[in-house]
Design a protein around this motif. Structure first.
Motif, PDB file in Angstrom:
ATOM      1  N   THR A 137       0.860  -1.188   0.000  1.00 32.40           N
ATOM      2  CA  THR A 137       0.000   0.000   0.000  1.00 32.40           C
ATOM      3  C   THR A 137       0.891   1.231   0.000  1.00 32.40           C
ATOM      4  N   HIS A 142      -3.079   5.592   1.501  1.00 30.34           N
ATOM      5  CA  HIS A 142      -4.430   5.206   1.893  1.00 30.34           C
ATOM      6  C   HIS A 142      -5.073   6.378   2.603  1.00 30.34           C
ATOM      7  N   LYS A 143      -6.120   6.951   1.983  1.00 36.53           N
ATOM      8  CA  LYS A 143      -6.867   8.044   2.588  1.00 36.53           C
ATOM      9  C   LYS A 143      -8.324   7.615   2.698  1.00 36.53           C
ATOM     10  N   ARG A 184     -12.255   1.315  -8.765  1.00 36.63           N
ATOM     11  CA  ARG A 184     -10.842   0.960  -8.825  1.00 36.63           C
ATOM     12  C   ARG A 184     -10.387   0.915 -10.281  1.00 36.63           C
ATOM     13  N   LYS A 224       4.013   9.196  -4.975  1.00 36.83           N
ATOM     14  CA  LYS A 224       3.262   9.421  -3.737  1.00 36.83           C
ATOM     15  C   LYS A 224       2.892  10.883  -3.472  1.00 36.83           C
ATOM     16  N   THR A 271      -8.158   7.753  -3.266  1.00 37.63           N
ATOM     17  CA  THR A 271      -8.248   7.395  -1.852  1.00 37.63           C
ATOM     18  C   THR A 271      -7.273   6.287  -1.470  1.00 37.63           C
ATOM     19  N   LYS A 272      -6.834   5.498  -2.431  1.00 35.44           N
ATOM     20  CA  LYS A 272      -5.859   4.453  -2.131  1.00 35.44           C
ATOM     21  C   LYS A 272      -5.083   4.103  -3.394  1.00 35.44           C
ATOM     22  N   HIS A 273      -3.802   3.820  -3.213  1.00 35.41           N
ATOM     23  CA  HIS A 273      -2.973   3.349  -4.318  1.00 35.41           C
ATOM     24  C   HIS A 273      -2.163   2.167  -3.816  1.00 35.41           C
ATOM     25  N   LYS A 274      -2.268   1.039  -4.511  1.00 37.05           N
ATOM     26  CA  LYS A 274      -1.555  -0.173  -4.124  1.00 37.05           C
ATOM     27  C   LYS A 274      -0.754  -0.701  -5.291  1.00 37.05           C
ATOM     28  N   LYS A 286      -7.607   3.608  -6.306  1.00 40.13           N
ATOM     29  CA  LYS A 286      -8.960   3.540  -5.767  1.00 40.13           C
ATOM     30  C   LYS A 286      -9.464   4.952  -5.495  1.00 40.13           C
TER      31      LYS A 286
END
Length: 200
Positions: free
Chosen positions: A89, A92-93, A121, A150, A160-163, A188
């Motif tokens: 991850t 993550h927000k 996504r 980042k 809201t999220k990056h993986k 995401k």
């Protein structure tokens, strides 16, 4: 979800339902050479403490008899591809709202209602450059490239999220099935519409 081996070994099970409208839009832009659109309709994600524990599930006789036979007869084509990944991850927000996109129906499960993430996504399949080993690719993508990406994601309200999903090639988890990519970027957010703006 009802199998004892699944309850024992799987930490998280997710379904990603491909947005067919956006798949069509991306297919149109593919013709211009900017985008390659994989030909799938959904993604299932099993999360576990180890590949061995996930392998126990997918190789369990009851799983093969009940789950695979049902999917093969009603859902999947024979060319379904499997992959095994380590997940990192990057950011993550918490989402700021519920989003305005269509919601999937609630699914009754053994412990009540399955939690629905009302977000979209974007999956980006990544192929390493020729000459790079998998280890070199994973190290650079995680330890160099992620640091470049980042800051822009932290300040981008659309994400809201990056993986990162780093592929295990030839892991033996699914004998005879190897993915033709080396990693997957998962972005995401609350609306797929805004993802078109984010990369710019």
């Amino acid at each position: 979800m009802d199998l004892e081996i699944t309850k024992k070994n799987i930490l998280k099970y997710e379904q990603l339902h491909v947005n067919q409208e956006w798949k069509e839009r991306l297919s149109e832009s593919q013709n211009s050479g900017r985008t390659r659109v994989p030909d799938y309709d959904g993604v299932v994600v099993f999360e576990g403490e180890s590949l061995e524990k996930i392998a126990e599930v997918v190789q369990h006789p009851e799983y093969i008899e009940k789950v695979i036979s049902d999917a093969s007869s009603k859902l999947f084509k024979a060319e379904t591809v499997h992959g095994a990944f380590n997940i990192a991850t990057i950011i993550h927000k918490p989402p700021s709202g519920t989003g305005g996109d269509a919601k999937l129906p609630e699914v009754p499960g053994p412990e009540g209602i399955v939690r629905q993430d009302h977000v979209e996504r974007l999956l980006v399949l990544i192929h390493k450059k020729d000459g790079l080993s998998q280890a070199e690719f994973s190290n650079y993508w995680l330890n160099v490239h992620a640091l470049l990406v980042k800051p822009s994601l932290v300040t981008n309200p659309q994400v809201t999220k990056h993986k990162q999903l780093h592929a295990h090639q030839g892991s033996g988890l699914m004998p005879g099935n190897t993915s033709d990519w080396d990693g997957i970027g998962v972005i995401k957010g609350e609306s797929i519409v805004n993802f078109a703006v984010a990369p710019r």
